[in-house]
Design a protein around this motif. Structure first.
Motif, PDB file in Angstrom:
ATOM      1  N   LEU A 247     -29.849 -20.297  -6.582  1.00  0.00           N
ATOM      2  CA  LEU A 247     -30.392 -21.638  -6.365  1.00  0.00           C
ATOM      3  C   LEU A 247     -31.609 -21.574  -5.439  1.00  0.00           C
ATOM      4  O   LEU A 247     -32.631 -22.227  -5.681  1.00  0.00           O
ATOM      5  CB  LEU A 247     -29.326 -22.560  -5.770  1.00  0.00           C
ATOM      6  N   VAL A 248     -31.495 -20.783  -4.396  1.00  0.00           N
ATOM      7  CA  VAL A 248     -32.620 -20.620  -3.466  1.00  0.00           C
ATOM      8  C   VAL A 248     -33.818 -20.028  -4.192  1.00  0.00           C
ATOM      9  O   VAL A 248     -34.952 -20.490  -4.029  1.00  0.00           O
ATOM     10  CB  VAL A 248     -32.201 -19.731  -2.263  1.00  0.00           C
ATOM     11  N   LYS A 249     -33.568 -19.020  -5.017  1.00  0.00           N
ATOM     12  CA  LYS A 249     -34.654 -18.390  -5.774  1.00  0.00           C
ATOM     13  C   LYS A 249     -35.301 -19.378  -6.750  1.00  0.00           C
ATOM     14  O   LYS A 249     -36.523 -19.380  -6.913  1.00  0.00           O
ATOM     15  CB  LYS A 249     -34.143 -17.163  -6.525  1.00  0.00           C
ATOM     16  N   GLU A 250     -34.481 -20.187  -7.390  1.00  0.00           N
ATOM     17  CA  GLU A 250     -35.023 -21.196  -8.321  1.00  0.00           C
ATOM     18  C   GLU A 250     -35.947 -22.171  -7.587  1.00  0.00           C
ATOM     19  O   GLU A 250     -37.012 -22.523  -8.097  1.00  0.00           O
ATOM     20  CB  GLU A 250     -33.888 -21.973  -8.980  1.00  0.00           C
TER      21      GLU A 250
ATOM     22  N   LYS B 295     -42.240 -14.731  -2.421  1.00  0.00           N
ATOM     23  CA  LYS B 295     -41.167 -14.841  -1.431  1.00  0.00           C
ATOM     24  C   LYS B 295     -39.787 -14.579  -2.034  1.00  0.00           C
ATOM     25  O   LYS B 295     -38.796 -14.562  -1.312  1.00  0.00           O
ATOM     26  CB  LYS B 295     -41.192 -16.221  -0.773  1.00  0.00           C
ATOM     27  N   LEU B 296     -39.717 -14.353  -3.325  1.00  0.00           N
ATOM     28  CA  LEU B 296     -38.428 -14.133  -3.984  1.00  0.00           C
ATOM     29  C   LEU B 296     -37.703 -12.914  -3.429  1.00  0.00           C
ATOM     30  O   LEU B 296     -36.490 -12.936  -3.236  1.00  0.00           O
ATOM     31  CB  LEU B 296     -38.615 -13.985  -5.492  1.00  0.00           C
TER      32      LEU B 296
ATOM     33  N   LYS C 190     -39.214 -20.553  -6.877  1.00  0.00           N
ATOM     34  CA  LYS C 190     -40.030 -20.497  -8.094  1.00  0.00           C
ATOM     35  C   LYS C 190     -40.675 -21.858  -8.387  1.00  0.00           C
ATOM     36  O   LYS C 190     -41.832 -21.931  -8.798  1.00  0.00           O
ATOM     37  CB  LYS C 190     -39.186 -20.066  -9.289  1.00  0.00           C
ATOM     38  N   LYS C 191     -39.918 -22.934  -8.180  1.00  0.00           N
ATOM     39  CA  LYS C 191     -40.450 -24.271  -8.433  1.00  0.00           C
ATOM     40  C   LYS C 191     -41.637 -24.593  -7.526  1.00  0.00           C
ATOM     41  O   LYS C 191     -42.493 -25.401  -7.887  1.00  0.00           O
ATOM     42  CB  LYS C 191     -39.359 -25.325  -8.225  1.00  0.00           C
TER      43      LYS C 191
END
Length: 67
Positions: free
Chosen positions: A13-16, A26-27, A19-20
């Protein structure tokens, strides 16, 4: 600031969300934070174990010294 519990429980969820916001560079930080957090937690547990052993030894030493 992102809550560490969110990163621990739902890193995807944090990665998504990263990306948004178009901050793909920063991934890799999410994975790095997870690894460092795991290492930190392991070291704290090790320190707690050592502290417990020290306390147990202190109690035994005090009993042996007391007449």
């Amino acid at each position: 600031m992102i809550d560490i519990n969110l990163i621990r429980t739902n890193p995807e969820l944090v990665k998504e969300n990263i990306k948004k916001k178009f901050q793909d560079n920063k991934l890799e930080l999410v994975d790095k934070v997870i690894l460092l957090d795991k290492e930190n937690r392991n070291l704290k547990a090790e320190g707690d174990d050592l502290r417990a052993k020290r306390n147990a030894i202190s109690i035994v030493a005090a009993i042996e010294i007391t007449p």
